[in-house]
Design a protein around this motif. Sequence first.
Motif, PDB file in Angstrom:
ATOM      1  N   THR A   1     -10.086  -6.747  -1.176  1.00  0.00           N
ATOM      2  CA  THR A   1     -10.020  -6.327  -2.570  1.00  0.00           C
ATOM      3  C   THR A   1      -8.706  -6.821  -3.147  1.00  0.00           C
ATOM      4  OG1 THR A   1     -10.214  -4.423  -4.065  1.00  0.00           O
ATOM      5  CG2 THR A   1      -8.939  -4.096  -2.047  1.00  0.00           C
TER       6      THR A   1
ATOM      7  N   PRO B   1      -4.939  -5.949  -5.192  1.00  0.00           N
ATOM      8  CA  PRO B   1      -4.012  -4.824  -5.355  1.00  0.00           C
ATOM      9  C   PRO B   1      -4.262  -4.055  -6.648  1.00  0.00           C
ATOM     10  CG  PRO B   1      -2.869  -6.941  -5.527  1.00  0.00           C
ATOM     11  CD  PRO B   1      -4.231  -7.229  -5.015  1.00  0.00           C
TER      12      PRO B   1
ATOM     13  N   ILE C   1       0.833  -1.205   0.000  1.00  0.00           N
ATOM     14  CA  ILE C   1       0.000   0.000   0.000  1.00  0.00           C
ATOM     15  C   ILE C   1       0.866   1.252   0.000  1.00  0.00           C
ATOM     16  CG2 ILE C   1      -1.608   1.354   1.400  1.00  0.00           C
ATOM     17  CD1 ILE C   1      -2.897  -1.309   2.217  1.00  0.00           C
TER      18      ILE C   1
ATOM     19  N   GLU D   1      -7.208  -3.504  -8.060  1.00  0.00           N
ATOM     20  CA  GLU D   1      -8.345  -2.621  -7.802  1.00  0.00           C
ATOM     21  C   GLU D   1      -7.941  -1.461  -6.898  1.00  0.00           C
ATOM     22  OE1 GLU D   1     -10.928  -5.546  -6.246  1.00  0.00           O
ATOM     23  OE2 GLU D   1     -11.772  -6.111  -8.201  1.00  0.00           O
ATOM     24  N   TYR D   2      -7.086  -1.739  -5.922  1.00  0.00           N
ATOM     25  CA  TYR D   2      -6.632  -0.680  -5.027  1.00  0.00           C
ATOM     26  C   TYR D   2      -5.819   0.361  -5.795  1.00  0.00           C
ATOM     27  CZ  TYR D   2      -4.977   1.445  -0.676  1.00  0.00           C
ATOM     28  OH  TYR D   2      -4.717   2.323   0.349  1.00  0.00           O
TER      29      TYR D   2
ATOM     30  N   MET E   1      -7.551  -6.875   2.918  1.00  0.00           N
ATOM     31  CA  MET E   1      -8.244  -5.660   2.488  1.00  0.00           C
ATOM     32  C   MET E   1      -9.609  -5.924   1.838  1.00  0.00           C
ATOM     33  SD  MET E   1      -6.045  -3.373   3.387  1.00  0.00           S
ATOM     34  CE  MET E   1      -6.676  -1.909   2.564  1.00  0.00           C
TER      35      MET E   1
END
Length: 315
Positions: free
Chosen positions: A255, A257, A218, A259-260, A253
């Motif tokens: 979701t 990575p 992140i 999409e993040y 998360m």
Amino acid sequence: MADVLSLRQSGFDAVEQTWREFVPSARLRDPGPEGRAELAWQSAALEGISVVAYQLTGNVRSAIEPLSQLMACRVATDSGWVGAPRREYDVALPWASSGAVTEAGWDGPATVRAFVFELDHAQEAARRMSGDDGLMLEVLDPAPRNAAAGAHWERAHSYVLAGLVASSRTGTPEPLLESELRRHALHATLTTFCTSFADALERGGQKRPAPLSVRRAISFMESHAAEPVTIDDIAVAAGMSTRGLQAAFRRAMGTTPTEYLRGLRLAGAHAQLKEGGPLTVAEIARAWGFAHPSRFASHYRARYGRSPSETQRQG
């Protein structure tokens, strides 16, 4: 910026010379004094990859042995065949090779689409995706896994070529977009065909949660969202394989990575749209890695509840 080539040529010698610029082993068998070939060619090349689409009309016999290359190709013709010396392929589907000879023949028009990867580049990228530093990339079966996978590969080819051609017309390098398109082409190819990459994925799965690695991922994404980083770069920064990161990220998360990262890039585009300025919505979308304005608009509306153009007008 992609090097785009569009041309029309006549004669087997000219056609063969053009094709050999991309695959040095390509050759056309001389059809005799009455033979003619008409070529309509388009290609886009980046470091490590060439994307080719052409129509070739004539009495054609061809052969390719893509040494030091990974090649995926579809020869669409109603009057021809494709195959290896001891095996005929289904002309309704694409095929792949990492060195094996492939031959084709047709009498009349044929449309050919191909991804041609430099094998060293593709292998390094596949190692990052799989987390297997010893992966030796090779095609284990030239046929796609199934017809649906073959259709997916053809859609990916059209998407990547259109994106690179459109990018070249801006006259401005778009490294983020080009990086995404390059990876999309390779990933579509590696997952369409049976390759050693699939075996590496099976060996490289992440078995335990890795919250520290997720936090590293992140942090890396937030610092580099505006740069041409891919999911494989993020996995390297997090200290794990791409597949492992995807599994850990989903657990932690809810979701992926990808999409993040898309959310971060949408946020960057959103901030730029609110500022106004001389750039169009399409130019801002491309700057943040979205090749097609319609897809960008769809993602943007789902996240912000209004269109990009409304944000640009209203701030």
